[in-house]
Design an enzyme around this catalytic site. Structure first.
Site, PDB file in Angstrom:
ATOM      1  N   SER A 101     103.061  14.458  31.406  1.00 54.75           N
ATOM      2  CA  SER A 101     101.727  15.061  31.506  1.00 54.75           C
ATOM      3  C   SER A 101     100.960  15.130  30.195  1.00 54.75           C
ATOM      4  O   SER A 101      99.752  15.308  30.197  1.00 54.75           O
ATOM      5  CB  SER A 101     101.816  16.465  32.102  1.00 54.75           C
ATOM      6  OG  SER A 101     102.401  17.363  31.191  1.00 54.75           O
ATOM      7  N   LYS A 145     100.818  22.012  27.392  1.00 58.17           N
ATOM      8  CA  LYS A 145      99.469  21.582  27.782  1.00 58.17           C
ATOM      9  C   LYS A 145      98.501  21.837  26.631  1.00 58.17           C
ATOM     10  O   LYS A 145      98.805  22.529  25.672  1.00 58.17           O
ATOM     11  CB  LYS A 145      98.975  22.349  29.018  1.00 58.17           C
ATOM     12  CG  LYS A 145      99.893  22.312  30.216  1.00 58.17           C
ATOM     13  CD  LYS A 145      99.977  20.960  30.850  1.00 58.17           C
ATOM     14  CE  LYS A 145     100.979  20.979  32.013  1.00 58.17           C
ATOM     15  NZ  LYS A 145     101.351  19.684  32.468  1.00 58.17           N
TER      16      LYS A 145
END
Length: 184
Positions: A47, A87
């Site tokens: 990700s 993230k």
């Protein structure tokens, strides 16, 4: 044993005791540092590509840290997963996030983000409906691999409370060939 042989034996063992003392001291310092100042974490999944790869080891710290837009953070969101997530912060409290999935553009406070760190434009909405205002004490996060990331667009992750942030990632430490800052 006479007194002279005892002194000789002590002199011979003195360097050994010094080394043991140094090693114990270094171990205590390392434990304190990795407990209170910095953490080593592993990136799991794709990700954050191209910025970070699966299995990269990174160094993060929460010491005197205030979350800012653009920071890469590690946090734990137990409502989603037991493992920590890595993230990028896109917006902080009070900012408005909107995403145009037709053009693949993320807007914060009405301004398009310049995102040269992403793998591609964002077309996967997951279950995001915008615009959304980031609540007090929270951040909105996205993975750099926008179409292959479970992040604040999905209600399972949603807005991330600042208290759940383990730290800001500062450095990639493994693989050694990519050692260095994760910011350009």
């Amino acid at each position: 044993m006479n007194e002279e042989s005892i002194k000789t034996e002590k002199n011979r063992l003195s360097p050994v005791y010094d080394w043991i003392q140094c090693l114990v001291f270094a171990l205590v310092i390392c434990v304190l540092m990795f407990t209170f100042i910095t953490r080593v974490a592993s990136v799991v999944g794709s990700s954050m590509e191209p910025t970070l790869q699966n299995q990269d080891l990174v160094l993060a710290s929460n010491l005197f840290y205030t979350p800012k837009q653009g920071d890469i953070v590690i946090f734990k969101k137990e409502s989603y997963k037991d493992a920590a997530l890595v993230k990028r912060i896109i917006a902080t409290e009070g900012q408005t996030v909107d995403i145009d999935f037709d053009q693949g553009i993320v807007y914060v406070d009405g301004q398009p983000l310049k995102e040269d760190y992403t793998a591609e434009l964002i077309y996967n909405s997951l279950n995001f409906t915008g615009p959304q205002v980031v609540p007090k004490g929270c951040v909105f996060v996205l993975g750099d691999n926008r179409n292959n990331s479970l992040d604040s667009r999905d209600s399972r992750v949603g807005m991330v409370d600042k208290s759940l942030i383990i730290g800001r990632i500062y450095l990639r430490i493994f693989p050694i060939s990519k050692f260095g800052s994760v910011y350009k």
